[in-house]
Design an enzyme around this catalytic site. Structure first.
Site, short mmCIF file in Angstrom:
data_model
loop_
_atom_site.label_atom_id
_atom_site.label_comp_id
_atom_site.label_asym_id
_atom_site.label_seq_id
_atom_site.Cartn_x
_atom_site.Cartn_y
_atom_site.Cartn_z
CG ASP A 92 -8.67 8.91 -1.22
OD1 ASP A 92 -7.81 9.49 -0.53
OD2 ASP A 92 -8.72 7.67 -1.33
CG HIS A 107 -2.90 5.27 -10.14
ND1 HIS A 107 -3.09 4.16 -9.34
CD2 HIS A 107 -1.75 5.02 -10.85
CE1 HIS A 107 -2.13 3.28 -9.56
NE2 HIS A 107 -1.30 3.78 -10.45
CB SER A 175 -2.24 -6.62 -3.06
OG SER A 175 -2.64 -6.08 -4.32
CB ALA A 217 -4.62 1.00 6.92
#
Length: 232
Positions: A92, A107, A175, A217
């Protein structure tokens, strides 16, 4: 004026989840009902590219309805005090929309398309849909600008270079299970401070002294900001 310290951030799905973007690792996630290899691999593309296009079109449409959250905005604000580089596993554009100026997308990027013939031909999208018949300048079908499973990560070397120059390295919302991105922490200098913000300890062995902030977060970034302020 003294040189700003280099603060490097590795961000993952957890930071975007708080803006409403679902992740395929969640039980109710966006990828449920699809084998991951159906929608995120070259083989899946070859077998059913209409399914793959539709999948990413829907993700792109959802992104239009999402906004950056406090964690994104706080990372952007930290540029006032630090030289901030963000390495993100997310596709995003929420970091950029929050104001961060140096973002590396490992990515790929959801709001871009690439040629199926020449992966160096990349185009910004001003709409949410890639249709069958949308072609690059060389006449081949456009596909999502996403690094799929089994494909090389083109910006990995740049990310390793950035990580190796970190004075402070922050992992947020990931993670540390997805490689090669998770291996970036190995390139952080031994003298650098490392912080990990996540609701759970990732359960992976890190060969560095790490300060764990076991929060989500948006709250964890405030804890981090206060820790950093006490050191300035």
């Amino acid at each position: 004026m003294s040189k700003k310290k280099h603060l490097v951030v590795l961000s993952g799905a957890g930071i975007s989840a708080e803006s409403g973007i679902k992740t395929f690792r969640d039980s109710g996630g966006l990828w449920e009902g699809h084998d991951v290899m159906e929608v995120a691999s070259p083989d899946g593309w070859r077998r059913n590219r209409m399914l793959v296009q539709d999948f990413y079109n829907q993700r792109r449409k959802q992104l239009l309805e999402c906004e950056p959250n406090l964690a994104h905005f706080t990372l952007a604000k930290l540029e006032q005090e630090y030289d901030v580089s963000i390495i993100t596993q997310n596709v995003d554009d929420l970091h950029e929309r929050a104001g961060s100026t140096k973002v590396v997308h490992l990515h790929g990027e959801l709001k871009k398309a690439q040629s199926t013939l020449d992966p160096t031909l990349v185009y910004d999208l001003d709409h949410w849909e890639i249709k069958e018949g949308d072609k690059c300048e060389r006449g081949s079908q456009l596909r999502p600008f996403i690094v799929w499973f089994g494909e090389q990560v083109p910006l990995m070397e740049e990310a390793m270079r950035i990580a190796s120059s970190a004075d402070i390295f922050v992992v947020i919302g990931t993670s540390l299970q997805v490689y090669p991105a998770a291996g970036l922490v190995d390139f952080v200098p031994s003298h650098s401070k490392v912080f990990l913000i996540d609701t759970t300890n990732p359960g992976v062995r890190l060969d560095k002294k790490v300060v764990y902030i076991l929060e989500n977060a948006t709250s964890g970034i405030i804890t981090l900001e206060n820790m950093l302020k006490s050191e300035i």
